[in-house]
Design a protein around this motif. Structure first.
Motif, mmCIF file in Angstrom:
data_model
loop_
_atom_site.group_PDB
_atom_site.id
_atom_site.type_symbol
_atom_site.label_atom_id
_atom_site.label_comp_id
_atom_site.label_asym_id
_atom_site.label_seq_id
_atom_site.Cartn_x
_atom_site.Cartn_y
_atom_site.Cartn_z
ATOM 1 N N GLY A 141 35.544 40.748 36.082
ATOM 2 C CA GLY A 141 34.607 39.891 36.799
ATOM 3 C C GLY A 141 34.961 39.781 38.277
ATOM 4 N N ALA A 142 36.240 39.597 38.567
ATOM 5 C CA ALA A 142 36.686 39.504 39.962
ATOM 6 C C ALA A 142 36.441 40.814 40.698
ATOM 7 N N ASP A 143 36.671 41.930 40.013
ATOM 8 C CA ASP A 143 36.423 43.236 40.631
ATOM 9 C C ASP A 143 34.936 43.431 40.928
ATOM 10 N N LEU A 144 34.084 42.944 40.026
ATOM 11 C CA LEU A 144 32.641 43.026 40.273
ATOM 12 C C LEU A 144 32.248 42.156 41.469
ATOM 13 N N ALA A 145 32.898 41.000 41.598
ATOM 14 C CA ALA A 145 32.626 40.140 42.755
ATOM 15 C C ALA A 145 33.039 40.849 44.043
ATOM 16 N N PRO A 175 42.195 37.598 22.317
ATOM 17 C CA PRO A 175 43.591 37.644 22.782
ATOM 18 C C PRO A 175 43.665 37.335 24.273
ATOM 19 N N PRO A 176 44.715 36.648 24.692
ATOM 20 C CA PRO A 176 44.866 36.305 26.107
ATOM 21 C C PRO A 176 44.795 37.509 27.045
ATOM 22 N N ALA A 177 45.357 38.634 26.639
ATOM 23 C CA ALA A 177 45.319 39.824 27.502
ATOM 24 C C ALA A 177 43.884 40.317 27.681
ATOM 25 N N THR A 178 43.071 40.189 26.653
ATOM 26 C CA THR A 178 41.675 40.601 26.740
ATOM 27 C C THR A 178 40.902 39.655 27.649
ATOM 28 N N ALA A 179 41.159 38.367 27.524
ATOM 29 C CA ALA A 179 40.517 37.387 28.412
ATOM 30 C C ALA A 179 40.907 37.652 29.861
ATOM 31 N N ALA A 180 42.176 37.970 30.084
ATOM 32 C CA ALA A 180 42.641 38.270 31.440
ATOM 33 C C ALA A 180 41.973 39.535 31.975
ATOM 34 N N ALA A 181 41.768 40.523 31.111
ATOM 35 C CA ALA A 181 41.094 41.760 31.531
ATOM 36 C C ALA A 181 39.652 41.475 31.927
ATOM 37 N N LEU A 182 38.975 40.601 31.168
ATOM 38 C CA LEU A 182 37.604 40.230 31.515
ATOM 39 C C LEU A 182 37.557 39.479 32.850
ATOM 40 N N GLU A 183 38.533 38.615 33.072
ATOM 41 C CA GLU A 183 38.593 37.895 34.347
ATOM 42 C C GLU A 183 38.789 38.865 35.510
ATOM 43 N N LYS A 184 39.662 39.858 35.312
ATOM 44 C CA LYS A 184 39.879 40.855 36.367
ATOM 45 C C LYS A 184 38.624 41.685 36.598
ATOM 46 N N ARG A 218 29.077 33.271 36.274
ATOM 47 C CA ARG A 218 29.845 33.381 35.013
ATOM 48 C C ARG A 218 30.383 34.787 34.819
ATOM 49 N N LEU A 219 29.577 35.793 35.124
ATOM 50 C CA LEU A 219 30.024 37.182 35.008
ATOM 51 C C LEU A 219 31.224 37.430 35.917
ATOM 52 N N GLU A 220 31.102 36.997 37.160
ATOM 53 C CA GLU A 220 32.174 37.225 38.124
ATOM 54 C C GLU A 220 33.425 36.401 37.802
#
Length: 123
Positions: free
Chosen positions: A23-27, A12-21, A53-55
């Motif tokens: 990753g960005a938070d880990l960066a 789901p798009p919301a899940t993909a967006a959560a993973l992106e966030k 890729r993780l970030e």
């Protein structure tokens, strides 16, 4: 290029967006610690491209790598609660629906038994 799994394609798009966030938070966590990509990747036991890729929130990065990254920032203890049964709203909702249905069935059976006793007593 690696083959995309059906699960990732159906994410789901919301899940993909959560993973992106995430990753960005880990960066951000890495940068706040003034760690380079190379150093952080070495600490994670991965290559720099995998860390990138993780970030970026790539859903194909292994869960073990994500868990190790959370450990590096002291947040891995929260993993044990992510799918804990007591937080599974879908299952809890199902339990409530089943309890309501059972209560209705028992109330109906009780009413039928009471009516049968009344009819037997007046006969």
């Amino acid at each position: 290029m690696p083959k995309t799994s059906r699960a990732i394609a159906q994410m789901p798009p919301a899940t993909a967006a959560a993973l992106e966030k995430l990753g960005a938070d880990l960066a951000v966590a890495r940068l706040r610690r003034r760690e380079s990509l190379k150093t952080w990747a070495r600490r994670l036991g991965v290559t720099v491209p995998t860390l990138v890729r993780l970030e970026a929130g790539d859903p194909g990065v292994g869960i073990g790598i994500l868990a190790t990254a959370l450990w590096l920032i002291g947040r891995d203890s929260e993993l044990v609660q992510l799918a804990a049964p007591e937080h599974d709203k879908g299952a809890l909702d199902q339990d409530v629906r089943e309890a309501i249905a059972l209560g209705r069935e028992r109330a109906r059976a009780s009413a039928e038994a009471r009516l049968a006793r009344q009819q037997a007593g007046s006969a």
